[in-house]
Design a protein around this motif. Structure first.
Motif, mmCIF file in Angstrom:
data_model
loop_
_atom_site.group_PDB
_atom_site.id
_atom_site.type_symbol
_atom_site.label_atom_id
_atom_site.label_comp_id
_atom_site.label_asym_id
_atom_site.label_seq_id
_atom_site.Cartn_x
_atom_site.Cartn_y
_atom_site.Cartn_z
ATOM 1 N N ALA A 58 37.779 27.614 39.303
ATOM 2 C CA ALA A 58 37.554 28.868 40.034
ATOM 3 C C ALA A 58 36.139 28.941 40.577
ATOM 4 O O ALA A 58 35.914 29.386 41.711
ATOM 5 N N LEU A 59 35.167 28.505 39.798
ATOM 6 C CA LEU A 59 33.779 28.499 40.264
ATOM 7 C C LEU A 59 33.597 27.514 41.412
ATOM 8 O O LEU A 59 32.719 27.693 42.263
ATOM 9 N N GLU A 70 35.484 39.247 37.933
ATOM 10 C CA GLU A 70 36.028 38.464 39.043
ATOM 11 C C GLU A 70 36.696 37.189 38.542
ATOM 12 O O GLU A 70 37.808 36.850 38.953
ATOM 13 N N LEU A 71 36.024 36.496 37.646
ATOM 14 C CA LEU A 71 36.577 35.260 37.113
ATOM 15 C C LEU A 71 37.875 35.521 36.353
ATOM 16 O O LEU A 71 38.831 34.750 36.452
ATOM 17 N N SER A 81 38.181 36.844 26.820
ATOM 18 C CA SER A 81 38.424 35.407 26.707
ATOM 19 C C SER A 81 37.528 34.629 27.652
ATOM 20 O O SER A 81 36.965 33.585 27.293
ATOM 21 N N VAL A 82 37.379 35.129 28.859
ATOM 22 C CA VAL A 82 36.521 34.468 29.842
ATOM 23 C C VAL A 82 35.074 34.444 29.361
ATOM 24 O O VAL A 82 34.376 33.433 29.483
ATOM 25 N N HIS A 83 34.621 35.552 28.787
ATOM 26 C CA HIS A 83 33.246 35.623 28.291
ATOM 27 C C HIS A 83 33.006 34.590 27.197
ATOM 28 O O HIS A 83 31.969 33.898 27.177
ATOM 29 N N LYS A 103 25.649 36.873 36.946
ATOM 30 C CA LYS A 103 26.810 36.159 37.470
ATOM 31 C C LYS A 103 26.688 34.661 37.169
ATOM 32 O O LYS A 103 25.613 34.164 36.863
ATOM 33 N N TYR A 104 27.815 33.980 37.288
ATOM 34 C CA TYR A 104 27.892 32.584 36.861
ATOM 35 C C TYR A 104 28.138 31.643 38.039
ATOM 36 O O TYR A 104 28.800 31.998 39.023
#
Length: 312
Positions: A58-59, A70-71, A81-83, A103-104
């Protein structure tokens, strides 16, 4: 032989090129763990790897920093879970967090690994010589590309004498549904993966010829599988069109797409397809003979790509 990508964009091409092989690794690990009963921990580890790969993909598909919410939307997981997965990816250097925006983005660890993959991968390295032949023969740009989610990315490119007609930054993800190479590779994905990609992607209209209807796109895939090549008729760029054939592994499954891009004369499509297929087949045969032909991470909807009929 044409020069490689500019230094300023090489690292992004590198990251993108390695992700297709990451996806294959996840599939292999998932398959091997599925046959072992009672190993729930291993299965859990495989799921974690799969989810982490989805975040990295995704990134890659969205070349700008993304927040957790967003992710989470893009990968279909909860923000919590994403974190947790991001924390692990940050700790190993695959992902970085902006200290001001939180942001990542992809990290330097991914840059380094991808750079090595691009420099040493025989498909990319040898592909440049074959692209140069196509560009010289056709007069148009020749591109070797792969699929990352719903986007395509160039692995190598050779300029023809008519280069400059279609310009976009090397390594920048392009919408698969609007380009010949993307439609080709999407057509040979398993049906469930095609559904995931198309359902998760907005089929944006770039020109009046862009296909944005899902049913029409699936019919297009049927045609591509039947004929063994793909065409985009000014679907991404008003100034030109593309024609793509697969570079296949020993089992006839697509490894990458070889595309000719420019102001192609439709009357010459049959001749260009034949030339592209011959060069792609020669490239596959050479890699296979040297032992450098990897297994495709694609799992086609049919056993193998339709073979070209050859001259005559």
């Amino acid at each position: 032989m044409p020069e490689g990508p500019l230094p300023g964009v090489r690292w992004r091409i590198s990251i993108l090129s390695v992700l297709r092989w990451i996806g294959g690794l996840v599939k292999e690990e998932r398959s091997s763990s599925a046959v072992v009963s009672g190993e729930g921990r291993e299965a859990g580890h495989v799921r974690a790897v799969q989810r982490a790969a989805r975040i990295v993909t995704a990134l890659t598909e969205h070349p700008y920093p993304l927040g957790i919410v967003e992710l989470a939307k893009f990968v279909g997981l909860s923000p919590g879970s994403v974190h947790r997965l991001l924390a692990t990816l940050v700790s190993v250097g695959w992902v970085e967090q902006n200290s001001r925006t939180s942001k990542y983005r992809l990290g330097m660890g991914a840059v380094g690994i991808g750079s090595v993959a691009l420099a040493t991968n025989p498909v990319v390295h040898d592909g440049r010589a074959y692209l140069a032949r196509v560009a010289q023969w056709s007069g148009h740009d020749a591109v070797l590309s792969t699929l990352v989610g719903g986007k395509t990315v160039q692995l190598a490119r050779a300029a023809g004498i008519n280069t400059g007609l279609i310009e976009f930054e090397a390594g920048h993800p392009q919408p698969a549904h609007a380009m010949a190479d993307g439609k080709l590779l999407l057509a040979f994905l398993p049906e469930d993966e095609v559904t995931d990609v198309l359902d998760g992607e907005e089929l944006r209209r770039f020109t009046p010829h862009t296909i944005t209807d899902l049913d029409r796109m699936r019919r297009e895939f049927d045609v591509i599988r039947a004929q063994g090549y793909a065409v985009d008729n000014f679907e991404r760029f008003d100034t030109g069109r593309g024609l793509a054939v697969p570079v296949v592994d020993s089992g006839g499954r697509p490894l990458a797409a070889m595309m000719c891009l420019g102001r192609l004369d439709p009357a010459l499509d049959a001749e260009l397809v034949q030339q592209l297929q011959a060069v792609a087949r020669e490239m596959s045969d050479r890699l296979n003979a040297s032992g450098d032909l990897p297994a495709s991470s694609f799992e086609p909807t049919q056993s193998e790509v339709r073979a070209d009929p050859g001259p005559g």
